[in-house]
Write a protein that holds these residues in place. Structure first.
Motif, PDB file in Angstrom:
ATOM      1  N   UNK A 148      52.864  40.860  30.474  1.00 66.89           N
ATOM      2  CA  UNK A 148      52.424  39.697  31.243  1.00 66.89           C
ATOM      3  C   UNK A 148      52.905  38.400  30.605  1.00 66.89           C
ATOM      4  N   UNK A 149      52.838  38.318  29.277  1.00 68.31           N
ATOM      5  CA  UNK A 149      53.300  37.117  28.585  1.00 68.31           C
ATOM      6  C   UNK A 149      54.811  36.943  28.736  1.00 68.31           C
ATOM      7  N   UNK A 150      55.521  38.034  28.667  1.00 67.20           N
ATOM      8  CA  UNK A 150      56.972  37.973  28.841  1.00 67.20           C
ATOM      9  C   UNK A 150      57.331  37.506  30.257  1.00 67.20           C
ATOM     10  N   UNK A 151      56.644  38.032  31.250  1.00 66.47           N
ATOM     11  CA  UNK A 151      56.907  37.625  32.638  1.00 66.47           C
ATOM     12  C   UNK A 151      56.577  36.156  32.844  1.00 66.47           C
ATOM     13  N   UNK A 152      55.495  35.706  32.215  1.00 63.02           N
ATOM     14  CA  UNK A 152      55.081  34.308  32.317  1.00 63.02           C
ATOM     15  C   UNK A 152      56.181  33.383  31.795  1.00 63.02           C
ATOM     16  N   UNK A 153      56.730  33.733  30.642  1.00 60.08           N
ATOM     17  CA  UNK A 153      57.760  32.895  30.029  1.00 60.08           C
ATOM     18  C   UNK A 153      59.056  32.962  30.829  1.00 60.08           C
ATOM     19  N   UNK A 154      59.418  34.136  31.313  1.00 64.53           N
ATOM     20  CA  UNK A 154      60.643  34.278  32.122  1.00 64.53           C
ATOM     21  C   UNK A 154      60.602  33.380  33.350  1.00 64.53           C
ATOM     22  N   UNK A 155      59.469  33.339  34.013  1.00 65.96           N
ATOM     23  CA  UNK A 155      59.340  32.524  35.233  1.00 65.96           C
ATOM     24  C   UNK A 155      59.551  31.044  34.910  1.00 65.96           C
ATOM     25  N   UNK A 156      59.014  30.600  33.807  1.00 69.84           N
ATOM     26  CA  UNK A 156      59.184  29.196  33.426  1.00 69.84           C
ATOM     27  C   UNK A 156      60.650  28.926  33.089  1.00 69.84           C
ATOM     28  N   UNK A 157      61.278  29.841  32.383  1.00 61.98           N
ATOM     29  CA  UNK A 157      62.698  29.676  32.078  1.00 61.98           C
ATOM     30  C   UNK A 157      63.538  29.585  33.334  1.00 61.98           C
ATOM     31  N   UNK A 158      63.211  30.405  34.332  1.00 62.78           N
ATOM     32  CA  UNK A 158      63.942  30.364  35.605  1.00 62.78           C
ATOM     33  C   UNK A 158      63.731  29.033  36.317  1.00 62.78           C
ATOM     34  N   UNK A 159      62.497  28.534  36.294  1.00 64.64           N
ATOM     35  CA  UNK A 159      62.212  27.254  36.937  1.00 64.64           C
ATOM     36  C   UNK A 159      62.920  26.102  36.225  1.00 64.64           C
ATOM     37  N   UNK A 160      62.964  26.157  34.904  1.00 66.99           N
ATOM     38  CA  UNK A 160      63.651  25.109  34.146  1.00 66.99           C
ATOM     39  C   UNK A 160      65.147  25.116  34.450  1.00 66.99           C
ATOM     40  N   UNK A 161      65.723  26.295  34.622  1.00 61.44           N
ATOM     41  CA  UNK A 161      67.137  26.385  34.985  1.00 61.44           C
ATOM     42  C   UNK A 161      67.353  25.814  36.384  1.00 61.44           C
ATOM     43  N   UNK A 162      66.455  26.137  37.295  1.00 58.63           N
ATOM     44  CA  UNK A 162      66.585  25.658  38.675  1.00 58.63           C
ATOM     45  C   UNK A 162      66.523  24.135  38.739  1.00 58.63           C
ATOM     46  N   UNK A 163      65.604  23.541  37.981  1.00 61.13           N
ATOM     47  CA  UNK A 163      65.435  22.085  38.026  1.00 61.13           C
ATOM     48  C   UNK A 163      66.192  21.368  36.912  1.00 61.13           C
ATOM     49  N   UNK A 164      66.993  22.113  36.194  1.00 60.72           N
ATOM     50  CA  UNK A 164      67.899  21.549  35.193  1.00 60.72           C
ATOM     51  C   UNK A 164      67.174  20.651  34.187  1.00 60.72           C
ATOM     52  N   UNK A 165      66.165  21.210  33.570  1.00 63.39           N
ATOM     53  CA  UNK A 165      65.377  20.498  32.570  1.00 63.39           C
ATOM     54  C   UNK A 165      65.177  21.428  31.372  1.00 63.39           C
ATOM     55  N   UNK A 166      65.294  20.928  30.146  1.00 62.55           N
ATOM     56  CA  UNK A 166      65.166  21.798  28.980  1.00 62.55           C
ATOM     57  C   UNK A 166      63.802  22.479  28.889  1.00 62.55           C
ATOM     58  N   UNK A 167      63.836  23.713  28.422  1.00 68.72           N
ATOM     59  CA  UNK A 167      62.639  24.519  28.195  1.00 68.72           C
ATOM     60  C   UNK A 167      62.384  24.526  26.696  1.00 68.72           C
TER      61      UNK A 167
END
Length: 343
Positions: A143-162
């Motif tokens: 669950x923690x891994x999935x949580x972090x992956x989703x944020x990484x994907x969103x940061x890539x989409x909106x082009x903002x550093x994670x």
């Protein structure tokens, strides 16, 4: 690794002209709300009192900081008008309240808050803290891994550093069990290193690691043995990383930074090591201000000088290849290949 244009620009904004991060955290919630509530004898600290302290931190410490980390509950609505637009703005995404289960802790975002909103308001980076133990329950780790992956994907989409923060913590069966935001007593270096190794995988999209000392801060004694552990953490991170203070004392955190900079860290993102002593004067606001303007500022200047002398510029990290973190593509094709948010 290749940095997208938006991420590269924001990374530059968070650092000084030499590529060193000297960042101050003002997003803490329980470590500020708890003492205020206890002093006032109330269950929940008044919003105005918490926000007032955060605004004072921004006012007194921003000049020596390259960027500041603010939360949307208190710091942003109260202090954003005070923060200089020349400073980097890092914004918290994770809720300070986590779900404690027999198998470990589960993280979640602040309600009605998102990567998109952080980008829209002008944030330079999204900061997320995820509690992690590699030996927690399998479902919790997943669950923690999935949580972090989703944020990484969103940061890539909106082009903002994670900017990703990792903290090990005591499981329910461990000694020294606590839910406080403090360094875990008796933590194992292997747990810290294994956590860094997991989230350094490209699936998570982490741009900068905010890491705790892999040994108890009091054990950062300058020895070759301790340095080897820091060196391994830097190797596993595989990208720019900074140190967090986790409530360590001033002298202890300075020793931690010595080890970290020798291992390739690019600076710090610290809070309580800088301002906790001043906060202990609450509710005497005059004393708090005086301590922030003297002792806290002097300490921030000291560790900043240490970073100037020993930290590694983020843009020179080997993860970016021989070109380092240069703008790409540096030709007229840029506008054609640069995608919008909906593409």
């Amino acid at each position: 690794m290749t940095l997208s244009p938006g991420k590269q620009w924001s990374m530059r904004r968070m650092a000084d002209a030499n590529g060193i991060f000297k960042m101050t955290a003002v997003d803490q919630r329980p470590p500020i709300k708890g003492p205020i509530a206890a002093h006032l004898g109330v269950e929940t600290a008044p919003w105005e009192e918490v926000a007032r302290f955060k605004a004072l931190l921004v006012e007194t410490l921003q000049d020596q900081s390259t960027a500041m980390l603010l939360d949307p509950h208190y710091a942003i609505p109260k202090a954003i008008d005070t923060l200089s637009p020349a400073k980097g703005l890092i914004v918290t995404l994770e809720d300070s309240l986590f779900t404690e289960t027999p198998d470990g802790r589960l993280s979640s975002n602040i309600d009605d808050w998102s990567v998109e909103k952080i980008k829209r308001m002008g944030g330079d980076a999204v900061k997320v803290l995820a509690w992690y133990r590699p030996d927690a329950g399998e479902s919790v780790c997943a669950a923690q891994q999935d949580y972090v992956k989703k944020i990484g994907e969103d940061c890539a989409r909106y082009d903002i550093p994670f900017l990703f923060e990792l903290l090990v913590y005591p499981l329910a069966a461990d000694a020294h069990q606590t839910t406080d935001y403090i360094e875990m007593k008796g933590k194992k270096a292997d747990d810290v290193l294994a956590s860094v190794e997991e989230f350094a995988k490209p699936d998570y999209g982490v741009d900068v690691f905010k890491l705790e000392s892999p040994v108890n801060a009091k054990d950062a004694d300058g020895s070759a043995e301790v340095q080897a552990v820091f060196d391994e953490m830097g190797r596993l991170a595989g990208r720019p990383w900074v140190m967090l203070s986790a409530g360590a004392g001033k002298a202890e955190f300075r020793n931690v930074l010595d080890h970290a900079f020798a291992a390739g860290a690019s600076g710090f993102l610290a809070g309580r090591a800088i301002w906790l002593e001043a906060f202990q004067a609450y509710p005497d606001w005059d004393k708090i201000r005086s301590a922030l303007e003297t002792d806290a500022s002097a300490y921030l200047a000291d560790i900043s000088a240490l970073a100037d002398a020993k930290a590694a510029p983020w843009s020179s990290h080997s993860c970016y290849g021989p070109e380092r973190a240069a703008f790409q593509p540096a030709d007229a094709s840029f506008r054609h290949g640069y995608a919008g948010f909906g593409e």
